[in-house]
Write an enzyme that holds these catalytic residues in place. Structure first.
Site, short mmCIF file in Angstrom:
data_model
loop_
_atom_site.label_atom_id
_atom_site.label_comp_id
_atom_site.label_asym_id
_atom_site.label_seq_id
_atom_site.Cartn_x
_atom_site.Cartn_y
_atom_site.Cartn_z
N ASP A 66 39.10 30.48 40.19
CA ASP A 66 38.25 31.42 40.91
C ASP A 66 37.23 30.67 41.77
O ASP A 66 37.01 29.46 41.59
CB ASP A 66 37.53 32.32 39.88
CG ASP A 66 37.17 33.70 40.45
OD1 ASP A 66 37.20 33.86 41.69
OD2 ASP A 66 36.86 34.59 39.65
N ASP A 111 39.21 42.20 44.38
CA ASP A 111 38.52 42.70 43.18
C ASP A 111 38.52 44.22 43.15
O ASP A 111 38.14 44.82 42.14
CB ASP A 111 37.08 42.18 43.12
CG ASP A 111 37.01 40.74 42.64
OD1 ASP A 111 38.06 40.19 42.24
OD2 ASP A 111 35.90 40.15 42.67
#
Ligand SMILES: *[C@@H]1O[C@H](CO)[C@@H](O)[C@H](O)[C@H]1NC(C)=O
Ligand SMILES: *[C@@H]1O[C@H](CO)[C@@H](O)[C@H](O)[C@H]1NC(C)=O
Ligand SMILES: *[C@@H]1O[C@H](CO)[C@@H](O)[C@H](O)[C@H]1NC(C)=O
Ligand SMILES: *[C@@H]1O[C@H](CO)[C@@H](O)[C@H](O)[C@H]1NC(C)=O
Ligand SMILES: *[C@@H]1O[C@H](CO)[C@@H](O)[C@H](O)[C@H]1NC(C)=O
Ligand SMILES: *[C@@H]1O[C@H](CO)[C@@H](O)[C@H](O)[C@H]1NC(C)=O
Ligand SMILES: *[C@@H]1O[C@H](CO)[C@@H](O)[C@H](O)[C@H]1NC(C)=O
Ligand SMILES: *[C@@H]1O[C@H](CO)[C@@H](O)[C@H](O)[C@H]1NC(C)=O
Ligand SMILES: *[C@@H]1O[C@H](CO)[C@@H](O)[C@H](O)[C@H]1NC(C)=O
Ligand SMILES: *[C@@H]1O[C@H](CO)[C@@H](O)[C@H](O)[C@H]1NC(C)=O
Ligand SMILES: *[C@@H]1O[C@H](CO)[C@@H](O)[C@H](O)[C@H]1NC(C)=O
Ligand SMILES: *[C@@H]1O[C@H](CO)[C@@H](O)[C@H](O)[C@H]1NC(C)=O
Length: 738
Positions: free
Chosen positions: A495, A557
């Site tokens: 990430d 997301d």
């Protein structure tokens, strides 16, 4: 050098035709030929400049350029179509190469010196790029020289004929005695004739990636960029030029994509004569790259694809090129395990006991890979929330008293439903970041990007490590290797959750990205069996640079399934669905509070190569639990076709309340159709869903009305889905050739 150039100009008078398959040269007229594309340019015999002739449908003839009045201020090079525009010498448009020399001046004169053709494609040192063997790709390298400042440029053109694709990059070598500074570097530059064109690109933000926008290329500059240090959510390093009549299925489309993860700039500049200059490369605000005598600067690569089969044809060529000649992971062509990620279910509230029971619930649903997200590390600064711990990659002893190995062994002790295979284990890391509340930061405050005494501004309570520093690269390589060596880990989610703020020097992000590539190249070479997934606050780095190393990237997301249709169809403009990671999350959706059925959420997520769940199974409703086995079975069934099939966008949510998409298997024997109804409408009726990519003569049985029709019927008449009352409905339809 003068002698060489004069000889070269003389040689142009003696016409020699040299054929190397996809590339032929007649003197110094160059023709690159693909199945349905030609790219022509030549050396101007008077000046030695490179002149663009044609980029479009097949043609092998060099024809005279448009007549433009030579009067007025804009004469000479201003009216040439140029391949590698430099600065000064009468061209007033933006340059592809802008160099500041040691004496401060910025004029350059890159003139033809020599060229060579090589079979295959040389790799670009330290950079991700397309690749292929000598039957896939041929490369033309044209050497230019500025004999005033002694700087050479090597322009590389690689043609992949079967994909109608041309990959370009260039190298600048300082052959002088003083430093030079590169201020602009556009990897792809060419001048189109006076054509009316539109630009399609994708803009967005966090949780709002890949929204298609179309603009007319008008006089002046049509431009977009990222200055965030990464490719970013704001714009993707992709655009297409299309003629005003081009549709999804018909007409000319030229797609451009930069193979680069840092800041970038994309421009189409229309000049007074109507010519359209395309420039795609580094963002000039973040360039300023110093090249010392004897050193070489290698630009990133840009890929251009030409299609006469509309925007959809362009996308499919990108998908095929990238699956076969960009992504080097062994997983690119493999089906992916169904995963469950702990994040949306448990957040930071984890320990080995709660994770073990979540894994057990996952196993019972048929999950094949259990992913432990954020929150597992930090000793002095436990990662209990996002204010601390990032950078301290040691398992937290309160959460994992015996470290990762026994916990992972216990997870592996579950067997995947209906098989004897162990449940696989994956882990989350964010290697390029640090919290000031960390042991790492206290030990190495100088390792973060910062500019002198300016305060180090935080986003999500974190700072960015300066990955251009060799010691930071070693740190990341070592800690990721240690984690992977410490337990049986099959998957890593990498990430990256903020942009770059204070840069001490404009080219810091350029050097950072080169450092990042070194780190990722190292780790993916060392751990080829690990399934690597990129993530950057969602789709903040969904780019061709990282897809060279990693087979998949988290798409957004935003897991609201309705928003996801827009995001995923936008992503598919350039990147293959096989590279997208998409999960079913709980309702009401955490971001939008929308309630969408489990079937619709499942159908949206299974349009991606990596399908998964991101929820707490114990919170599923009875209806959801009842639907899950069928959804898991469908996801497994369609995954091989999603991984390797051809993708068609049937209707876009921007234009239709009834969006749809379709895959056709590589051998054409099966097709999978995804149909959606956004809002229920009393009137009008939904339009027929007209399919694409089928054999018109063949007959296909479908599992919707259980009838058999010809491919022509599916494509010309279409399927009428009987939508019922209610918002957010979906239908998965399978066609089987008989
Ligand atoms: C090379 O291209 C130039 C410019 O289009 C043209 O004038 C010339 O005839 C071409 N030469 C050959 C041999 O095709
Ligand atoms: C080149 O690669 C292709 C796959 O892209 C393969 O089919 C072919 O056999 C290879 N040819 C050579 C000469 O290695
Ligand atoms: C550079 O090349 C041009 C064109 O051949 C020539 O006129 C000029 O004198 C050369 N300049 C230098 C500094 O060698
Ligand atoms: C080239 O054009 C032919 C005929 O239109 C078409 O069948 C084929 O799919 C095209 N190839 C590519 C790579 O676009
Ligand atoms: C410049 O190029 C010449 C000829 O290729 C080479 O001999 C020389 O070493 C180069 N100089 C520098 C500073 O790279
Ligand atoms: C693990 O976490 C759960 C949920 O927060 C908690 O109830 C439990 O006490 C924790 N167990 C240990 C050993 O810390
Ligand atoms: C497991 O097997 C059962 C019984 O055959 C079947 O109903 C179910 O769909 C299978 N589940 C998965 C995930 O394969
Ligand atoms: C974050 O976690 C630490 C360690 O458990 C705790 O001391 C701190 O209060 C938490 N901060 C916030 C903002 O929740
Ligand atoms: C795995 O399961 C077996 C059988 O239940 C048990 O004996 C063993 O201790 C377990 N291993 C781990 C690492 O949990
Ligand atoms: C350090 O952690 C504490 C406790 O969570 C928090 O209040 C503080 O804001 C954090 N400091 C920074 C710079 O993030
Ligand atoms: C990875 O980096 C380490 C540390 O710099 C080095 O020892 C190793 O040779 C590198 N491995 C690869 C495959 O690049
Ligand atoms: C088609 O067949 C399936 C499976 O047998 C069945 O569930 C469905 O109701 C049938 N549809 C129609 C329209 O007959």
């Amino acid at each position: 050098m003068v002698g060489v150039r004069e000889l070269a100009l003389l040689a142009m008078l003696v016409v020699v035709v040299v054929g190397q398959g996809a590339i032929t040269t007649t003197g110094t007229n160059f023709t690159l030929s693909g199945d349905n594309v030609s790219y022509l340019f030549h050396v101007d015999s008077k000046s030695g400049d490179l002149v663009s002739d044609h980029f479009g449908g097949p043609s092998t003839d060099f024809t005279p350029p448009a007549y433009i009045s030579p009067n007025g201020w804009n004469d000479q090079l201003a009216n040439y179509r140029r391949e590698f525009p430099d600065v000064g010498r009468s061209d007033f448009r933006l340059p592809a190469i802008h160099i500041q020399h040691a004496d401060g001046d910025t004029v350059s004169a890159f003139l033809y010196e020599s060229h060579k053709i090589v079979q295959g494609k040389p790799s670009l040192p330290g950079l991700p790029a397309t690749y292929g063997n000598e039957s896939d790709v041929t490369t033309l390298i044209v050497h230019l020289y500025d004999n005033v400042t002694e700087v050479s440029a090597a322009l590389s053109y690689s043609i992949f004929p079967a994909y109608n694709a041309i990959a370009r990059s260039f190298a600048i070598t300082n052959n002088g005695t003083e430093d030079l500074v590169i201020e602009r570097a556009a990897s792809f530059s060419t001048d189109f004739p006076n054509l009316d064109l539109n630009m399609i690109e994708v803009h967005g933000d966090w949780a709002h990636e890949f929204n298609r926008v179309t603009r007319k290329i008008d006089y002046g500059e049509t431009t977009f960029r990222s200055t965030e240090g990464y490719s970013s959510h704001l714009h993707n390093p992709f655009f297409a030029l299309v003629s005003p009549t081009t549709t999804e299925t018909t007409g000319e489309a030229w797609g451009f994509n930069l193979v680069w993860t840092g800041s970038f700039s994309a421009t189409a500049e229309r000049f007074s004569n109507g010519y359209v200059r395309v420039l795609f490369g580094l963002n000039p605000l973040h360039t300023n790259i110093r090249v010392q005598p004897g050193e070489t600067f290698q630009s990133p690569e840009a890929v251009a694809i030409y299609s006469t089969e509309g925007v959809g044809g362009m996308s499919r060529s990108f998908h095929d090129l990238y699956r076969n000649h960009l992504s080097r992971s062994q997983y690119t062509h493999q089906t992916r395990p169904i995963l469950l990620n702990s994040w949306e279910g448990l957040g930071f509230d984890i320990n080995q006991t709660s994770l073990f029971s979540l894994a057990g619930e996952s196993e019972a649903l048929g999950v094949q890979l259990f992913v432990n997200d954020d929150g597992w590390f930090g000793v002095e600064y436990p990662r209990d929330n996002d204010t601390m711990g990032l950078g301290d990659w040691t398992p937290n002893p309160a959460k994992f008293p015996d470290g990762l190995a026994p916990y992972v062994a216990q997870i592996n002790n579950y067997t995947i439903l209906n098989s004897t295979q162990p449940l696989k284990f994956g882990i989350w890391v964010e290697p390029e970041m640090v919290n000031p509340n960390s042991t790492l930061y206290h030990e190495h405050p100088d390792w973060v990007l910062h500019a002198g005494k300016y305060s180090r501004s935080l986003t999500r309570n974190q700072l960015v490590l300066n990955v251009s520093m060799p010691e930071v690269q070693e740190f990341i390589i070592n800690f990721v290797s240690n984690i992977l060596d410490s337990a049986n880990i099959d998957y890593v989610k990498w990430d990256n959750n903020r942009g770059m703020h204070e840069l001490a020097h404009p080219s810091d992000d350029y050097n950072y990205v080169l450092g990042l590539y070194r780190v990722i190249d190292n780790l993916t070479t060392k751990y080829p069996d690990v399934l690597w997934e990129g993530c950057a606050s969602g789709g903040g780095r969904f780019d061709a640079g990282l897809l060279h190393y990693w087979p998949q990237h988290w798409t957004s997301d935003n897991t609201d399934a309705s928003n996801r249709v827009t995001i995923q169809l936008g992503t598919s403009l350039v990147y293959p669905p096989s590279a997208m990671a998409c999960h079913i999350s709980a309702i009401p959706n955490g971001l939008t509070h929308r309630n969408i059925s489990i079937e619709y959420r499942g159908h949206v997520a299974m349009m991606c190569g990596s399908f998964g769940l991101e929820l707490n199974p114990s919170e599923l409703s009875a209806e959801e639990s009842a639907a899950i086995p069928g959804i898991m079975a469908d996801a497994e069934r369609v995954n091989p076709i999603v991984i390797s099939g051809d993708f068609y966008r049937l209707a876009l949510p921007d234009n239709s309340n009834w969006p749809g998409a379709q895959f056709v298997s590589q051998n054409g024997s099966q097709s999978i159709v995804f149909a959606f109804q956004q809002l229920y409408m009393v009137k009008p009726a939904a339009p027929p869903l007209r399919l694409q990519g089928l054999d018109p003569q063949a007959r296909y049985a479908n599992d919707y009305d259980n009838a058999t029709y010809s491919g022509a019927t599916y494509m010309n008449v279409g399927i009428n889905v009987a939508w019922q009352q209610g918002d957010y409905q979906s239908q998965l339809i399978t066609l089987t050739k008989i």
